[in-house]
Scaffold this motif. Structure first.
Motif, mmCIF file in Angstrom:
data_model
loop_
_atom_site.group_PDB
_atom_site.id
_atom_site.type_symbol
_atom_site.label_atom_id
_atom_site.label_comp_id
_atom_site.label_asym_id
_atom_site.label_seq_id
_atom_site.Cartn_x
_atom_site.Cartn_y
_atom_site.Cartn_z
ATOM 1 N N ASN A 183 0.829 -1.340 0.112
ATOM 2 C CA ASN A 183 -0.078 0.219 0.115
ATOM 3 C C ASN A 183 0.972 1.284 0.088
ATOM 4 O OD1 ASN A 183 -2.371 -1.700 -0.032
ATOM 5 N ND2 ASN A 183 -2.703 -1.407 2.254
ATOM 6 N N ALA A 184 1.841 1.209 0.782
ATOM 7 C CA ALA A 184 2.715 2.300 0.821
ATOM 8 C C ALA A 184 3.621 2.578 -0.562
ATOM 9 C CB ALA A 184 3.797 2.101 1.961
ATOM 10 N N ALA A 185 4.228 1.498 -1.247
ATOM 11 C CA ALA A 185 4.519 1.570 -2.405
ATOM 12 C C ALA A 185 3.672 2.147 -3.368
ATOM 13 C CB ALA A 185 5.215 0.326 -2.843
ATOM 14 N N ALA A 186 2.352 1.959 -3.295
ATOM 15 C CA ALA A 186 1.328 2.292 -4.304
ATOM 16 C C ALA A 186 0.977 3.861 -4.233
ATOM 17 C CB ALA A 186 -0.022 1.522 -4.048
ATOM 18 N N GLU A 187 1.195 4.357 -3.005
ATOM 19 C CA GLU A 187 0.912 5.715 -2.472
ATOM 20 C C GLU A 187 2.054 6.728 -2.744
ATOM 21 O OE1 GLU A 187 -1.534 6.495 0.890
ATOM 22 O OE2 GLU A 187 -2.125 4.457 1.072
#
Length: 192
Positions: free
Chosen positions: A106-110
C-alpha cells in the motif's frame, strides 16, 4: 496507575492506527496530531515531515516482522517451520477486521519511486528476500534467489486476495502453492 507512553511512541501509535484504518495519504499530519493529543511543535520535533513519520511507521512494522522471525528461530523452528509461520502470519493479517492489504504494498502504491517512503519499502523487500533466500538455502532448494522471488510474488498476490477476495483462504492457498514451488526445486519433498 496508568502510564502515558512517550510522545514519539504515542504519535507513532496514532499514525499506525489511522494509516491501517484508511490509507497513508488520506491521513493528514494534523489528524495524527489531534489523535495523539499533542501539538504541531511537538510532532515536528519528533518527525520533520509527515513522510518521516511514514518511514518511522514502516520501520516499526519491519522491526516487528524481524523480531517475529528471530523469535521463531530462537524457539528452534527450522526453515520449513519459519516459512509456514510466515504464511500463517499473512493469513492472520488478511483475516483481521478492516484488513486493507499489505502495509508495504500500500505504501509503495501511494508514493513515487524516488521517495524516502519507497526506500523504506525497499528495505523491507530486501530483508524479506534475504530471509526467504536463507531459509530456502537451508532447505537445499536449487536456485534459492529465484524461488524466493516466486514465493514473494505469491505472497504479494495472497495479500491482495486477502483484501479483495476470501481472507480465510490465504494461509491454506499460500502454503499449498508455496510447497509446490519449493518441492519442484528440491530433490526430496518437504515434510507434510
Amino acid at each position: 496507575m496508568m502510564t502515558v507512553p512517550p510522545v514519539r511512541e504515542r504519535i507513532l501509535a496514532s499514525a499506525t492506527r489511522l494509516f491501517d484504518a484508511t490509507s497513508i495519504r488520506s491521513v493528514s499530519a494534523d489528524r495524527v496530531i489531534a489523535d495523539a493529543g499533542t501539538t504541531k511543535v511537538t510532532f515536528y520535533r519528533h518527525f520533520r515531515t509527515k513522510d518521516h513519520l511514514v518511514v518511522a511507521y514502516l520501520e516499526d512494522q519491519l522491526r516487528r516482522l524481524q523480531a517475529a522471525v528471530d523469535r521463531e528461530r530462537a524457539e528452534g523452528a527450522d526453515a520449513c517451520g519459519v516459512l509456514l509461520r510466515l504464511a500463517a502470519a499473512n493469513g492472520d493479517a488478511a483475516c483481521r477486521p478492516g484488513f486493507r492489504g499489505c502495509t508495504f504494498i500500500n505504501a509503495a502504491a501511494e508514493y513515487p519511486a524516488d521517495s524516502m517512503v519507497r526506500d523504506a519499502v525497499g528495505q523491507y523487500r530486501t530483508w524479506l528476500h534475504a530471509v526467504v533466500t536463507d531459509l530456502l538455502t537451508e532447505l537445499a532448494v536449487e536456485g534459492p534467489d529465484v524461488v524466493a522471488d516466486q514465493l514473494i510474488m505469491l505472497r504479494d498476490g495472497a495479500m491482495v486476495h486477502g483484501f479483495m477476495g476470501d481472507p480465510a483462504a490465504v494461509t491454506g492457498s499460500l502454503t499449498t502453492a508455496g510447497r509446490a514451488i519449493i518441492d519442484a526445486r528440491r530433490r526430496t519433498p518437504l515434510p507434510a
